[in-house]
Design an enzyme around this catalytic site. Structure first.
Site, PDB file in Angstrom:
ATOM      1  N   GLU A 130       0.328   5.673 -10.946  1.00 24.96           N
ATOM      2  CA  GLU A 130       1.776   5.521 -10.796  1.00 24.96           C
ATOM      3  C   GLU A 130       2.139   4.300 -11.626  1.00 24.96           C
ATOM      4  O   GLU A 130       1.686   3.190 -11.350  1.00 24.96           O
ATOM      5  CB  GLU A 130       2.161   5.317  -9.327  1.00 24.96           C
ATOM      6  CG  GLU A 130       3.671   5.404  -9.149  1.00 24.96           C
ATOM      7  CD  GLU A 130       4.238   4.439  -8.120  1.00 24.96           C
ATOM      8  OE1 GLU A 130       5.382   4.626  -7.719  1.00 24.96           O
ATOM      9  OE2 GLU A 130       3.553   3.481  -7.726  1.00 24.96           O
TER      10      GLU A 130
ATOM     11  N   ASP B 114      -4.162   8.564  -1.830  1.00 27.22           N
ATOM     12  CA  ASP B 114      -3.357   7.492  -2.396  1.00 27.22           C
ATOM     13  C   ASP B 114      -4.217   6.239  -2.373  1.00 27.22           C
ATOM     14  O   ASP B 114      -4.867   5.956  -1.365  1.00 27.22           O
ATOM     15  CB  ASP B 114      -2.107   7.279  -1.529  1.00 27.22           C
ATOM     16  CG  ASP B 114      -0.877   7.014  -2.353  1.00 27.22           C
ATOM     17  OD1 ASP B 114      -0.924   6.078  -3.170  1.00 27.22           O
ATOM     18  OD2 ASP B 114       0.132   7.736  -2.186  1.00 27.22           O
TER      19      ASP B 114
ATOM     20  N   HIS C 222       8.180  10.790  -2.375  1.00 26.75           N
ATOM     21  CA  HIS C 222       8.624  10.035  -1.195  1.00 26.75           C
ATOM     22  C   HIS C 222       9.425   8.791  -1.560  1.00 26.75           C
ATOM     23  O   HIS C 222       9.808   8.045  -0.677  1.00 26.75           O
ATOM     24  CB  HIS C 222       7.394   9.644  -0.380  1.00 26.75           C
ATOM     25  CG  HIS C 222       6.506   8.702  -1.150  1.00 26.75           C
ATOM     26  ND1 HIS C 222       5.852   9.088  -2.303  1.00 26.75           N
ATOM     27  CD2 HIS C 222       6.237   7.403  -0.986  1.00 26.75           C
ATOM     28  CE1 HIS C 222       5.204   8.056  -2.791  1.00 26.75           C
ATOM     29  NE2 HIS C 222       5.410   7.013  -2.021  1.00 26.75           N
ATOM     30  N   ASP C 223       9.604   8.531  -2.848  1.00 27.07           N
ATOM     31  CA  ASP C 223      10.323   7.323  -3.276  1.00 27.07           C
ATOM     32  C   ASP C 223      11.684   7.630  -3.874  1.00 27.07           C
ATOM     33  O   ASP C 223      12.354   6.733  -4.384  1.00 27.07           O
ATOM     34  CB  ASP C 223       9.505   6.571  -4.338  1.00 27.07           C
ATOM     35  CG  ASP C 223       8.296   5.891  -3.747  1.00 27.07           C
ATOM     36  OD1 ASP C 223       8.335   5.551  -2.552  1.00 27.07           O
ATOM     37  OD2 ASP C 223       7.307   5.702  -4.482  1.00 27.07           O
TER      38      ASP C 223
ATOM     39  N   ASP D 169      -1.382   3.690  -6.773  1.00 30.19           N
ATOM     40  CA  ASP D 169      -0.067   3.106  -6.528  1.00 30.19           C
ATOM     41  C   ASP D 169       0.208   1.940  -7.486  1.00 30.19           C
ATOM     42  O   ASP D 169      -0.637   1.048  -7.629  1.00 30.19           O
ATOM     43  CB  ASP D 169      -0.063   2.608  -5.072  1.00 30.19           C
ATOM     44  CG  ASP D 169       1.308   2.184  -4.593  1.00 30.19           C
ATOM     45  OD1 ASP D 169       2.180   3.045  -4.457  1.00 30.19           O
ATOM     46  OD2 ASP D 169       1.506   0.979  -4.345  1.00 30.19           O
TER      47      ASP D 169
HETATM   48  C1  NOJ Z   1       5.002   2.912  -4.785  1.00 26.20           C
HETATM   49  C2  NOJ Z   1       4.972   3.756  -3.561  1.00 26.20           C
HETATM   50  O1  NOJ Z   1       5.085   5.092  -3.931  1.00 26.20           O
HETATM   51  C3  NOJ Z   1       6.087   3.269  -2.680  1.00 26.20           C
HETATM   52  O2  NOJ Z   1       6.337   4.131  -1.607  1.00 26.20           O
HETATM   53  C4  NOJ Z   1       5.745   1.894  -2.216  1.00 26.20           C
HETATM   54  O3  NOJ Z   1       6.819   1.348  -1.496  1.00 26.20           O
HETATM   55  C5  NOJ Z   1       5.423   0.971  -3.391  1.00 26.20           C
HETATM   56  N1  NOJ Z   1       4.649   1.599  -4.424  1.00 26.20           N
HETATM   57  C6  NOJ Z   1       4.643  -0.207  -2.912  1.00 26.20           C
HETATM   58  O4  NOJ Z   1       3.358   0.196  -2.520  1.00 26.20           O
END
Ligand code: NOJ
Ligand code: CA
Length: 631
Positions: free
Chosen positions: A342, A183, A413-414, A284
């Site tokens: 992402e 990541d 994970h989000d 990210d």
């Molecule tokens: C996306 C990540 O996947 C998430 O977990 C994070 O809180 C935010 N970006 C900020 O880095």
């Protein structure tokens, strides 16, 4: 019409020809329940932007129109005409497995997952058919946002292990023919990062310009931008008499990519990890790195529509493509080093500008529009209509020709578990999990599994806020409390969307198997019934379904590189073929919880897999895959 000539006098059809304009229009159309094709209607196309406020009864205002025009003008690039040749790559053939290190496997009984723990589970991943592992952040961090707040880019968080453990993990993966994707969090750092600390202590420090500092008064934030984790996107630093920007938590300070020295530091850091054997990166919120110079105020209407104010000034900033091209040329300068962005809020056309083979930027992106039905957000409690998923993927698969590649994912994970969003009833869990896996392994794109998905893990029955660990959940609860919402309603909202559903320990066996100690976050006990050990070898299990489909995908060029041909079907059924040369597959999916009629495939089709009876009508959520006997 060239983008720079767009004005408020331009017509909808000019907007629809522009990649960003087209994505915005299509997404608005979807939100109000219209087909995206609606914009190709000549009458609609002739409407001038300046008349939209009047035509929509002021639901769209002049400022919105101006913001849209300004945004489009920052994107002069056009999507390449179709016809680019297919480029083969390992990451297009791969199945990627996302590990949330804190919750995958603990090796020393402290209740926190770690690198040695991951190493001990590599044979399991290999046997599942995984080709690459994506690790959520393992860098040194105060863990305000579970590692997405990095304190030191070149160190491993002590709880996770050491650099030696990291090297051992890379070696363990490579020995087994698997790869490692890290990541890369470079939109922001922790406020505890040395750069930020120096910038804070000394206004003349070269690091001051690495961030967005604004001197001022404590009661007047520099602009109206809001944070994704509630409240203003600005934090006041009394000791410096200045504000600093944070789009995420108040300990995640946004980096200023206008600064060339910062960009060079990032390039060097990436190269340092590559030299340790890293095979690629997941970047990210990478589409947020370029912000409109001067950080102008956000449009309130756009803010209301998407829930966050200011986003039009950074979700696709003016220098985004330039920065990505620099990263590709200097940091990922090997076609085998995969770069996955992402990119929240990016639609199919803008996606093409990010991943097109003609562009020299990213290899694929994560877009999130498919995870919620139009008009819904993650914190709404509702049953997801799979008919939307069918429309969404049908559109993207048709849009993405040979020169583009997409990611295929449901869990991470989000987000809460997608299986629960589709149908939370336990009796449907297995069928829905198999149906989703079938989509992932038979559509065109790279499948990304998230730990636990392969056993059909569902949402957790948390009963109170104290059980949650996520900063986003707690900030949201505090914000709702401050605005007077009743506690029961607050908990219901947080429960619907909390990211902790997927952050609980991996369920290895009926005892848990994650740690011998006390886990840092507790699940709801469902691991007793849903776990790896119970499903290993059980041919009806979700786990074995994953294994079988991964093996099928691996054995077939058509399932990886073949074209996707969507067939006509009833509303509740999704039916498509994948074809490469003489090899061909047919997939039929029942998107509903009722039995669905199915037009039987012709005699040339042999059933490969069925998650239900396999003949006659489709059982609720049944997935069937046939192979053409001609192939
Ligand atoms: C996306 C990540 O996947 C998430 O977990 C994070 O809180 C935010 N970006 C900020 O880095
Ligand atoms: Ca540990």
């Amino acid at each position: 019409m060239p983008a720079r000539d767009l004005t408020r006098r331009s017509r909808i059809r000019d907007v629809a020809r522009h990649p960003l304009g087209r994505d915005v229009i299509e997404s608005l159309a979807l939100q109000v329940g219209r087909s995206p094709r609606w914009v190709t209607n000549p009458l609609v196309g002739a409407v001038r932007l300046s008349t939209l406020p009047r035509l929509t009864g002021r639901r769209i205002d002049d400022a919105f129109v101006d913001a849209l025009v300004a945004l489009m003008r920052t994107v002069p690039d056009a999507v390449a005409p179709s016809g680019m040749p297919l480029r083969e790559a390992w990451f297009k053939e791969a199945v990627v497995y996302q590990i949330y290190p804190r919750s995958f496997q603990d090796s020393n009984g402290d209740g926190i997952g770690d690198l040695r723990g991951i190493l001990s589970r590599l044979d399991y991943l290999k046997a599942l058919g995984v080709d690459a592992v994506w690790l959520s952040p393992i860098y040194d961090s105060p863990m305000d946002d579970m590692g997405y707040d990095i304190r030191d880019y070149r160190a491993v968080l002590a709880e996770f292990g050491t650099l030696d453990d990291f090297d051992a993990l890379v070696a363990g993966l490579h020995e087994r023919g698997m790869r490692l994707i890290m990541d890369l969090v470079v939109n922001h750092t922790s406020d505890e990062h040395e750069w930020f600390q120096q910038a804070l202590a000394d206004p003349d420090s070269p690091y001051r310009d690495y961030y967005f500092f604004r001197e001022g008064e404590p009661d007047a934030a520099p602009n109206n931008w809001t944070s994704f984790f509630s409240g203003s996107a600005w934090r006041w630093f009394e000791e410096a008499g200045a504000w600093a920007l944070h789009l995420f938590s108040s300990k995640q300070m946004d980096l200023n990519w206008e600064n060339a020295a910062l960009r060079t530091e990032i390039v060097e850091m990436v190269r340092w990890w590559r030299e340790r054997g890293v095979d690629g990166f997941r970047l990210d919120v990478i589409n947020y790195i370029s912000k409109t110079p001067g950080l102008p105020p956000g449009n309130p209407l756009i803010g209301r529509l998407i829930g966050f104010t200011g986003m039009e000034h950074y979700f696709h900033g003016p220098r985004l493509h330039e920065h990505l091209k620099q990263l590709r040329a200097e940091a990922f300068d090997d076609p085998d080093c995969v770069a996955i962005g992402e990119t929240p809020g990016i639609g199919p056309q803008m996606g093409k500008l990010l991943v097109g083979d003609d562009r020299g930027e990213l290899d694929m992106i994560f877009n999130f529009e498919h995870l919620e039905n139009p008009g819904r957000t993650r914190f709404d409690d509702y049953r997801y209509d799979l008919g939307y998923l069918k429309r969404y993927y049908t559109r993207w698969q048709a849009e993405y020709g040979d020169g583009y590649w997409m990611s295929l994912f449901f869990d991470n994970h989000d987000n809460p578990r997608f299986v629960s969003k589709v149908d939370p009833r336990p009796e449907h869990r297995v069928a829905v999990a198999k149906l989703l896996a079938t989509v992932q392994f038979t559509l065109r794109g790279t499948p990304f599994l998230y730990q636990g998905q392969e056993v059909g893990a569902a949402n957790q029955g948390f009963t109170m806020l104290d059980q949650l660990r996520d900063v986003e959940s707690h900030n949201l609860a505090a914000e709702l409390t401050a605005s007077g919402v009743a506690p029961a309603e607050i908990f219901a909202r947080v429960l619907a969307g909390t990211r902790d559903h997927t952050r609980v320990p991996m369920a290895w066996d009926a005892t848990g198997g994650f740690t011998t100690g006390v886990p840092w976050i507790a699940g709801d006990g469902s691991h007793v019934e849903v776990n790896v050990a119970l499903q290993e070898g059980d041919l009806d299990s979700v786990l074995e379904w994953h294994r079988a489909l991964i093996a099928l995908r691996r054995s077939s060029r058509a399932l990886v590189y073949g074209e996707t041909i969507t067939e006509r079907s009833s509303r509740r059924v999704w039916r498509y073929r994948r074809r490469a040369g003489a090899e061909e597959f047919l997939v039929a999916l029942n998107l509903s919880d009722r039995v669905a009629r199915l037009r039987a495939p012709g005699p040339g089709w042999m059933l490969e897999r069925a998650s239900g009876p396999g003949t006659g009508p489709l059982a609720p959520y049944e997935a069937r895959v046939w192979r053409s006997s001609a192939g």
